[in-house]
Design a protein around this motif. Structure first.
Motif, PDB file in Angstrom:
ATOM      1  N   GLN A  43     -42.751 -25.827 -43.160  1.00 52.87           N
ATOM      2  CA  GLN A  43     -41.537 -25.076 -42.820  1.00 52.87           C
ATOM      3  C   GLN A  43     -40.395 -25.584 -43.699  1.00 52.87           C
ATOM      4  OE1 GLN A  43     -40.861 -24.705 -38.450  1.00 52.87           O
ATOM      5  NE2 GLN A  43     -42.768 -25.853 -38.232  1.00 52.87           N
ATOM      6  N   PRO A  44     -40.421 -25.248 -44.974  1.00 54.55           N
ATOM      7  CA  PRO A  44     -39.414 -25.805 -45.901  1.00 54.55           C
ATOM      8  C   PRO A  44     -37.988 -25.416 -45.539  1.00 54.55           C
ATOM      9  CG  PRO A  44     -40.662 -24.010 -46.921  1.00 54.55           C
ATOM     10  CD  PRO A  44     -41.368 -24.345 -45.652  1.00 54.55           C
ATOM     11  N   GLN A  45     -37.801 -24.336 -44.780  1.00 53.03           N
ATOM     12  CA  GLN A  45     -36.449 -23.932 -44.408  1.00 53.03           C
ATOM     13  C   GLN A  45     -35.776 -24.945 -43.494  1.00 53.03           C
ATOM     14  OE1 GLN A  45     -39.220 -22.454 -43.443  1.00 53.03           O
ATOM     15  NE2 GLN A  45     -39.190 -22.134 -41.228  1.00 53.03           N
ATOM     16  N   VAL A  46     -36.585 -25.735 -42.776  1.00 55.33           N
ATOM     17  CA  VAL A  46     -36.012 -26.762 -41.894  1.00 55.33           C
ATOM     18  C   VAL A  46     -35.295 -27.825 -42.731  1.00 55.33           C
ATOM     19  CG1 VAL A  46     -36.536 -28.578 -40.224  1.00 55.33           C
ATOM     20  CG2 VAL A  46     -37.686 -26.367 -40.067  1.00 55.33           C
ATOM     21  N   LEU A  47     -35.959 -28.294 -43.793  1.00 57.43           N
ATOM     22  CA  LEU A  47     -35.333 -29.283 -44.668  1.00 57.43           C
ATOM     23  C   LEU A  47     -34.137 -28.694 -45.394  1.00 57.43           C
ATOM     24  CD1 LEU A  47     -35.502 -32.177 -45.742  1.00 57.43           C
ATOM     25  CD2 LEU A  47     -36.914 -31.319 -47.614  1.00 57.43           C
ATOM     26  N   ASP A  48     -34.229 -27.424 -45.780  1.00 58.50           N
ATOM     27  CA  ASP A  48     -33.093 -26.781 -46.438  1.00 58.50           C
ATOM     28  C   ASP A  48     -31.889 -26.694 -45.508  1.00 58.50           C
ATOM     29  OD1 ASP A  48     -34.737 -26.475 -48.604  1.00 58.50           O
ATOM     30  OD2 ASP A  48     -35.174 -24.349 -48.225  1.00 58.50           O
ATOM     31  N   GLN A  49     -32.137 -26.471 -44.219  1.00 57.27           N
ATOM     32  CA  GLN A  49     -31.049 -26.309 -43.259  1.00 57.27           C
ATOM     33  C   GLN A  49     -30.448 -27.650 -42.836  1.00 57.27           C
ATOM     34  OE1 GLN A  49     -32.149 -24.160 -39.709  1.00 57.27           O
ATOM     35  NE2 GLN A  49     -30.136 -24.419 -38.748  1.00 57.27           N
ATOM     36  N   PHE A  50     -31.318 -28.614 -42.530  1.00 61.35           N
ATOM     37  CA  PHE A  50     -30.839 -29.872 -41.970  1.00 61.35           C
ATOM     38  C   PHE A  50     -30.760 -30.997 -43.002  1.00 61.35           C
ATOM     39  CE2 PHE A  50     -32.545 -27.677 -38.232  1.00 61.35           C
ATOM     40  CZ  PHE A  50     -31.469 -27.794 -37.365  1.00 61.35           C
ATOM     41  N   GLY A  51     -31.445 -30.831 -44.139  1.00 73.36           N
ATOM     42  CA  GLY A  51     -31.444 -31.878 -45.149  1.00 73.36           C
ATOM     43  C   GLY A  51     -30.055 -32.296 -45.602  1.00 73.36           C
ATOM     44  N   PRO A  52     -29.179 -31.344 -45.990  1.00 69.92           N
ATOM     45  CA  PRO A  52     -27.832 -31.755 -46.420  1.00 69.92           C
ATOM     46  C   PRO A  52     -27.060 -32.507 -45.342  1.00 69.92           C
ATOM     47  CG  PRO A  52     -28.293 -29.509 -47.114  1.00 69.92           C
ATOM     48  CD  PRO A  52     -29.408 -29.905 -46.204  1.00 69.92           C
ATOM     49  N   MET A  53     -27.221 -32.110 -44.078  1.00 76.15           N
ATOM     50  CA  MET A  53     -26.530 -32.824 -43.006  1.00 76.15           C
ATOM     51  C   MET A  53     -27.044 -34.254 -42.884  1.00 76.15           C
ATOM     52  SD  MET A  53     -26.045 -29.957 -39.994  1.00 76.15           S
ATOM     53  CE  MET A  53     -27.703 -29.270 -40.046  1.00 76.15           C
ATOM     54  N   LEU A  54     -28.354 -34.422 -43.003  1.00 74.91           N
ATOM     55  CA  LEU A  54     -28.937 -35.764 -42.903  1.00 74.91           C
ATOM     56  C   LEU A  54     -28.558 -36.615 -44.105  1.00 74.91           C
ATOM     57  CD1 LEU A  54     -32.496 -34.804 -41.588  1.00 74.91           C
ATOM     58  CD2 LEU A  54     -30.506 -35.544 -40.262  1.00 74.91           C
ATOM     59  N   VAL A  55     -28.427 -35.979 -45.268  1.00 81.01           N
ATOM     60  CA  VAL A  55     -28.007 -36.697 -46.466  1.00 81.01           C
ATOM     61  C   VAL A  55     -26.608 -37.276 -46.283  1.00 81.01           C
ATOM     62  CG1 VAL A  55     -27.262 -36.327 -48.861  1.00 81.01           C
ATOM     63  CG2 VAL A  55     -29.500 -35.525 -48.128  1.00 81.01           C
ATOM     64  N   GLY A  56     -25.778 -36.587 -45.515  1.00 81.60           N
ATOM     65  CA  GLY A  56     -24.455 -37.111 -45.211  1.00 81.60           C
ATOM     66  C   GLY A  56     -24.443 -38.074 -44.048  1.00 81.60           C
ATOM     67  N   LEU A  57     -25.357 -37.903 -43.121  1.00 80.88           N
ATOM     68  CA  LEU A  57     -25.363 -38.694 -41.887  1.00 80.88           C
ATOM     69  C   LEU A  57     -25.962 -40.085 -42.082  1.00 80.88           C
ATOM     70  CD1 LEU A  57     -25.017 -38.917 -38.804  1.00 80.88           C
ATOM     71  CD2 LEU A  57     -27.256 -37.800 -38.573  1.00 80.88           C
ATOM     72  N   PHE A  58     -27.139 -40.164 -42.688  1.00 81.48           N
ATOM     73  CA  PHE A  58     -27.828 -41.446 -42.789  1.00 81.48           C
ATOM     74  C   PHE A  58     -27.028 -42.489 -43.578  1.00 81.48           C
ATOM     75  CE2 PHE A  58     -32.106 -39.099 -42.160  1.00 81.48           C
ATOM     76  CZ  PHE A  58     -31.963 -39.201 -40.792  1.00 81.48           C
ATOM     77  N   PRO A  59     -26.435 -42.149 -44.744  1.00 78.67           N
ATOM     78  CA  PRO A  59     -25.631 -43.159 -45.448  1.00 78.67           C
ATOM     79  C   PRO A  59     -24.457 -43.666 -44.622  1.00 78.67           C
ATOM     80  CG  PRO A  59     -26.198 -41.384 -46.940  1.00 78.67           C
ATOM     81  CD  PRO A  59     -26.609 -40.933 -45.571  1.00 78.67           C
ATOM     82  N   LEU A  60     -23.820 -42.789 -43.858  1.00 81.93           N
ATOM     83  CA  LEU A  60     -22.695 -43.224 -43.016  1.00 81.93           C
ATOM     84  C   LEU A  60     -23.140 -44.272 -42.012  1.00 81.93           C
ATOM     85  CD1 LEU A  60     -19.952 -40.981 -41.478  1.00 81.93           C
ATOM     86  CD2 LEU A  60     -21.088 -42.675 -40.062  1.00 81.93           C
ATOM     87  N   ILE A  61     -24.266 -44.006 -41.346  1.00 81.70           N
ATOM     88  CA  ILE A  61     -24.763 -44.933 -40.330  1.00 81.70           C
ATOM     89  C   ILE A  61     -25.162 -46.267 -40.958  1.00 81.70           C
ATOM     90  CG2 ILE A  61     -26.611 -45.338 -38.667  1.00 81.70           C
ATOM     91  CD1 ILE A  61     -26.640 -42.349 -38.107  1.00 81.70           C
ATOM     92  N   VAL A  62     -25.911 -46.210 -42.065  1.00 87.01           N
ATOM     93  CA  VAL A  62     -26.392 -47.443 -42.704  1.00 87.01           C
ATOM     94  C   VAL A  62     -25.228 -48.268 -43.227  1.00 87.01           C
ATOM     95  CG1 VAL A  62     -27.720 -48.350 -44.636  1.00 87.01           C
ATOM     96  CG2 VAL A  62     -28.648 -46.489 -43.261  1.00 87.01           C
ATOM     97  N   MET A  63     -24.252 -47.636 -43.899  1.00 86.87           N
ATOM     98  CA  MET A  63     -23.137 -48.370 -44.464  1.00 86.87           C
ATOM     99  C   MET A  63     -22.233 -48.927 -43.372  1.00 86.87           C
ATOM    100  SD  MET A  63     -23.821 -48.458 -47.606  1.00 86.87           S
ATOM    101  CE  MET A  63     -22.357 -49.265 -48.207  1.00 86.87           C
ATOM    102  N   PHE A  64     -22.105 -48.230 -42.253  1.00 83.28           N
ATOM    103  CA  PHE A  64     -21.342 -48.768 -41.123  1.00 83.28           C
ATOM    104  C   PHE A  64     -21.976 -50.068 -40.642  1.00 83.28           C
ATOM    105  CE2 PHE A  64     -20.645 -49.438 -36.645  1.00 83.28           C
ATOM    106  CZ  PHE A  64     -19.291 -49.178 -36.459  1.00 83.28           C
TER     107      PHE A  64
END
Length: 241
Positions: A43-64
């Protein structure tokens, strides 16, 4: 060399020798995104939809997490106390820490976005803007971590600050439910959280927005970064009691 650059160089030198922290910063977000891409391989559309949000979310959490623990460790070891007996100002110290972690954040943003594209994430908007927003999110995590570290007295308490600061934002940012479908009070509350604007910018880019469509959200993220950095300066103490 200016006190800010000297502080940034010292912090980066310490982090270079801490291979576990470097792995946490660079590899953990990639691992999580890779797992999601694997889970939804058909279901590649799932990564297309949520991937950009996760790309922004995970670095914020890790760097915090990394910033708050690293800053607290400097305070407990007496490093801050020794530095603040010199003419160096608190603003120089915070700016040095922010510059060092922002440098790591830039590397992290490039690695994470590149990996996400490699495993199949497709973004309708400009990929360069995705990198910019991911970088700002990581820097936001750094400045929030600097501010939060002033409230902790141990590394365990610094880790405990993460759910207190980030979990309410995760619930109300629009990742789990569209904000316009939330109870009105929660929708109003979400406007006071920086993660809301990070997710908004990434969602818009995934849908094909250009700079004009995200500049408002990016501006708000920038204001939160400046505000958190100022709070870090005002709350910086020589050592943890």
């Amino acid at each position: 060399m200016s006190p800010t650059l000297a502080t940034a160089g010292r912090v980066l030198a310490q982090l270079r020798g801490d291979h576990r922290t470097v792995a946490l910063i660079l590899l953990l977000p990639c691992l999580l995104i890779g797992l999601i891409a694997w889970m939804f391989d058909d279901q590649p559309q799932v990564l297309d939809q949520f991937g950009p949000m996760l790309v922004g979310l995970f670095p914020l959490i890790v760097m915090f997490l990394v910033t708050s623990v690293a800053t607290l460790r400097e305070r407990q070891s007496g490093t801050l106390e020794r530095l603040m007996t010199t003419p160096i100002r608190r603003g120089d110290l915070v700016a040095g820490y922010a510059l060092a972690f922002a440098t790591l954040a830039l590397v992290q943003a490039l690695v994470v976005v590149g990996f996400a594209v490699l495993v199949g994430m497709d973004v309708e908007g400009p990929l360069g803007l995705v990198v910019v927003v991911a970088l700002l999110d990581a820097i936001l995590g750094c400045t929030l971590g600097l501010a939060a570290s002033a409230l902790a007295r141990s590394e365990f308490q610094a880790v405990q600050m993460m759910p207190a600061v980030l979990f309410p934002q995760l619930i109300t940012c629009g990742l789990l439910m569209p904000r316009d479908q939330m109870p009105q009070v929660l929708e109003w509350l979400s406007r006071a959280f920086p993660l809301t604007y990070a997710i908004e910018a990434m969602t818009s880019l995934a849908a094909g927005a250009e700079w004009a469509g995200i500049r408002g959200a990016v501006g708000v993220i920038g204001l939160f970064i400046v505000g958190a950095a100022l709070l870090g300066v005002l709350t910086l103490r020589r050592r943890t009691p």
